[in-house]
Design a protein around this motif. Structure first.
Motif, PDB file in Angstrom:
ATOM      1  N   ARG A 648       0.832  -1.201   0.000  1.00 50.22           N
ATOM      2  CA  ARG A 648       0.000   0.000   0.000  1.00 50.22           C
ATOM      3  C   ARG A 648       0.863   1.246   0.000  1.00 50.22           C
ATOM      4  N   SER A 649       0.286   2.330  -0.518  1.00 50.72           N
ATOM      5  CA  SER A 649       0.885   3.643  -0.306  1.00 50.72           C
ATOM      6  C   SER A 649       0.339   4.216   0.989  1.00 50.72           C
ATOM      7  N   HIS A 650       0.901   5.344   1.412  1.00 58.65           N
ATOM      8  CA  HIS A 650       0.401   5.955   2.641  1.00 58.65           C
ATOM      9  C   HIS A 650      -0.963   6.618   2.436  1.00 58.65           C
ATOM     10  N   ASP A 651      -1.309   6.944   1.202  1.00 60.84           N
ATOM     11  CA  ASP A 651      -2.623   7.525   0.888  1.00 60.84           C
ATOM     12  C   ASP A 651      -3.595   6.437   0.445  1.00 60.84           C
ATOM     13  N   GLN A 652      -3.619   5.347   1.190  1.00 62.60           N
ATOM     14  CA  GLN A 652      -4.392   4.190   0.759  1.00 62.60           C
ATOM     15  C   GLN A 652      -4.800   3.376   1.965  1.00 62.60           C
ATOM     16  N   TYR A 653      -5.998   2.813   1.918  1.00 62.49           N
ATOM     17  CA  TYR A 653      -6.386   1.810   2.912  1.00 62.49           C
ATOM     18  C   TYR A 653      -7.008   0.638   2.174  1.00 62.49           C
ATOM     19  N   ASN A 654      -6.338  -0.509   2.213  1.00 67.14           N
ATOM     20  CA  ASN A 654      -6.743  -1.653   1.407  1.00 67.14           C
ATOM     21  C   ASN A 654      -6.907  -1.188  -0.047  1.00 67.14           C
TER      22      ASN A 654
END
Length: 759
Positions: A648-654
């Motif tokens: 994941r990126s930090h601007d991402q959730y699942n």
């Protein structure tokens, strides 16, 4: 004031790259949190909503499953939790007019980021066979459509009922009850794609497929090993617990192919000192080669056995089984081969061993970095071996800690969302509800996709989630979904799965965690179970995004009434009106939930029983904790290839994309990047900033290609690369799965880099 959603997809052709950060959280996290929240909710709604997150009288964060401490801050949330709340509590709306303006073909060409940014769904929507646009439909007609397609099935096993980890305990219990009364165990869930390997390994070795520690155990530990996990992005509130453990004297070993800012230094935004200086967390960083974790723990176990007095012989003698066979295999391990598999040095191993031997209370935490390989189950068994050797299960400050990703994914499994239910659970259902549940095992995620692909499943119903984007082998998954007669998604927001449909499709909009739930008996609450087995209430505060929304328990109850009809003796109407009646039935079916309504009414809820932790009792086939002796496995890499992990990126959730940046890794304005060690890049003749296609290689000979990725020279482990999912799920073969658990092997994909046509 909240801002409007983007009208067009942002251009991601030229992501900007800077040096990775060396610390997480702090002022940047606060600024980013407030900016995102205000864009989605406005100032007043932001304050009203965020101050209720994870409070004892508030709602459970719809993000990760990390537990809350007994004494909570007024701001008991992290940056990514705030993003999840903001996107659910957004003032943006996806109305029938939106669908009239955007045909399904248009939606299918949009990015996941653009789809998610459009806002909350407001009406049930229907895509008729041969139609080009979703159109509004009444709830009654929607349930009739589902009933028509289900009635046309030759067998209940031609239907698949998927569950996301966001679903509450009450909704999950009703959902599995409906599916089994209908006649199938086809209940795949997101656990199949993440911690199924953990459950498989732990059930065999300690008798329960959950972690054995509570939050207080972390505070008492001497040593915490964090393996295959990036808490700074995926479970940011865990950093506060690690900081407190450090203050109490714990040491931390991080095991990961990439250095991660959150485990280097944590700038706690709750304290002035934390904001300015922060706390160093990791004492020893082991930059392991992808897939080398089993070899690491086997080597440590070999060295423990060779150290006089290092084994807790009394514990091993009294509480374990299979020690001699395990010890023989561990002693026979070739030190050089296991070291090669890890990619570490002898000095690294010696430092780790000294820390292990100095610790009387050790916890091992892990996440997807351990669970998504072919040999994940043997890897986690080896972690258990490591802890058993020194008696580190069933004592304060010690144990296994698989860190779950989604807020109620563990609770859903406890409620019976499982394609392979235990006979005792089915017996209890039969006794309580008076019908004979099916006993034949159903489909997990991978088998469900195969069944849809092969025409053996015809109706797909998803309780939340974004199945298409979460699943492996994107082209195969999408083709399989399009073969279905009907696809149904219970959702709060738009996602790609709504644009990849069967012949007919429904979108059923539901209440979010943040919203008030008014039913026939009054205002309701739901319950969730966190990653450490704590069960507590969740009460939404906001008015629903639309008067046309139904709660998940209401949707399941009405679906069951329509499909099962008068033949069902289950009181579905009563369940919809009053969730306390659901909890009464849960209490009579599932051990540990006795007196459920009274216990969950207490602030903070209650802990479920855990025999290994509470009593040092191991409910396995042998009646003891089981040592295992699997051969050491690790991925072999052909010349000129790299081993890719998806992340994941930090601007991402699942699968939810909040933005196009990965702040801690220095990436901005784009997601199609591949992180490659500079020495590997030089050997492969790929310059930093060049563009490549990622092509995976597997034994079926099928070419799976993800085009147009910018190369970023990055300090990964040698021979290893990393790129974001879901963009790289296309590279993961459907049949490349973990032994025993059948979890997609998304963390060890052999790839070659080819110059991109766009370069």
């Amino acid at each position: 004031m909240a801002s409007k959603p983007p009208k067009s997809d942002p251009v991601q052709d030229a992501p900007q790259v800077a040096e990775p950060k060396r610390a997480a959280a702090g002022l940047p996290a606060i600024g980013h949190t407030l900016r995102i929240a205000q864009q989605q909710m406005g100032v007043k709604r932001t304050a009203l909503t965020l101050l209720s997150v994870n409070q004892k009288d508030g709602f459970d964060c719809p993000g990760c499953a990390w537990p809350e401490p007994e004494h909570r801050h007024k701001a008991e949330f992290c940056e990514n939790g705030a993003k999840a709340v903001a996107e659910e509590a957004t003032l943006r709306r996806v109305t029938p007019e939106f669908f009239a303006a955007h045909p399904v073909a248009d939606l299918a060409g949009r990015s996941g980021y653009w789809l998610g940014q459009q806002g909350r769904l407001t009406h049930p929507m229907y895509l008729p066979e041969g139609g080009t646009h979703y159109e509004p439909v009444t709830w009654e007609r929607a349930f009739d459509i589902i009933g028509e397609e289900i009635a046309a099935l030759a067998s209940p096993d031609e239907a698949v009922f998927y569950t996301s980890g966001r679903t509450s305990n009450e909704a999950a219990f009703l959902y599995q009850l409906f599916a089994r009364e209908f006649g199938t165990n086809n209940l795949p869930d997101c656990s199949n794609m993440c911690h199924e390997s953990s459950g498989s390994a732990l059930s065999e070795t300690i008798g329960i497929g959950k972690g054995s520690v509570l939050l207080e155990d972390l505070y008492q530990a001497d040593l915490i090993i964090v393996a295959g996990q990036n808490p700074g992005t995926n479970h940011p509130r865990m950093l506060s617990a690690l900081e407190k453990a450090k203050d109490n004297g714990a040491r931390i070993i991080s095991v990961n192919p990439l250095p991660e800012a959150g485990l280097e230094r944590f700038k706690n935004p709750q304290t002035p000192q934390g904001m300015v200086k922060g706390a160093a967390l990791t004492d020893l960083f082991l930059q392991i080669r992808i897939g080398g974790d089993q070899a690491l723990f086997r080597l440590l176990n070999k060295l423990i056995l060779e150290t006089d007095g290092a084994v807790d012989e009394a514990f091993v003698r009294e509480h374990t089984h299979g020690y001699e066979e395990f010890a023989e295999a561990a002693r026979a391990a070739d030190r050089d081969e296991t070291l090669t598999a890890t990619g570490l040095t002898r000095e690294d191993i010696d430092k780790a061993l000294r820390m292990v031997l100095a610790s009387k209370r050790t916890i091992v935490c892990w996440a997807m970095g351990l669970t998504q390989h072919k040999h994940s189950v043997p890897t986690i068994r080896e972690v258990v071996n490591f802890l058993l050797l020194r008696g580190n299960i069933g004592r304060p400050g010690a144990g296994v800690c698989p860190v779950r990703g989604h807020s109620n994914v563990q609770g859903d499994r406890t409620m019976g969302i499982f394609e392979r239910p235990a006979p005792a659970f089915l017996d209890a259902l039969e006794k309580e509800f008076g019908f004979a549940p099916p006993r034949e095992h159903g489909y997990d995620v991978v088998r469900a996709i195969r069944a849809l692909r092969d025409g053996e499943a015809k109706v797909f119903f998803a309780m939340g989630g974004n199945f298409v984007s979460a699943s492996p082998d994107t082209d195969v998954t999408e083709a399989a979904m399009r073969r279905a007669r009907l696809t149904v998604h219970v959702s709060t927001k738009l996602n790609r799965s709504h644009a990849v449909t069967g012949a007919r499709a429904l979108i059923l909009p539901t209440l979010g965690r943040t919203e008030r739930d008014l039913q026939g008996s009054g205002e309701q609450f739901v319950t969730v179970e966190d990653s450490m087995g704590m069960v507590h209430a969740s009460r939404g505060r906001l008015e629903p995004a639309s008067r046309h929304l139904l709660s998940e328990p209401a949707i399941v109850s009405r679906l069951a009434r329509r499909v099962l009809g008068e033949n069902s003796r289950t009181p579905w109407e009563e369940f919809e009106k009053d969730y306390a009646t659901i909890r009464e039935r849960i209490a009579r079916v599932i051990p540990g939930f006795e007196d459920f309504n009274a216990r969950v009414a207490r602030p903070g809820g209650f802990a479920l029983p855990h025999a290994p932790r509470d009593e040092r009792r191991f409910p396995t086939a042998t009646g003891k904790a089981n040592f295992t002796a699997a051969p050491v496995e690790y991925p072999r890499l052909p010349e000129g290839r790299l081993l890719l992990q998806t992340l994941r990126s930090h601007d991402q959730y699942n699968t939810t994309i909040y933005g196009l940046d990965d702040r801690y890794r220095g990436i901005r304005g784009g997601r199609r990047v591949v992180l490659v060690n500079p020495e590997d890049a030089r050997a492969l003749k790929v310059a930093d900033g060049s563009y490549v296609d990622l092509v995976s290689e597997w034994k079926d000979g099928v070419e799976r290609r993800a085009p147009g990725f910018r190369v970023v020279h990055y300090p990964t482990a040698r021979g290893c690369a990393a790129a974001y999912y879901p963009e790289t799920n296309v590279l993961v073969p459907l049949d490349a799965t973990a032994d025993t658990s059948n979890t997609p092997a998304s963390k060890s994909v052999v790839v070659r880099l080819e110059q991109s046509a766009t370069d």
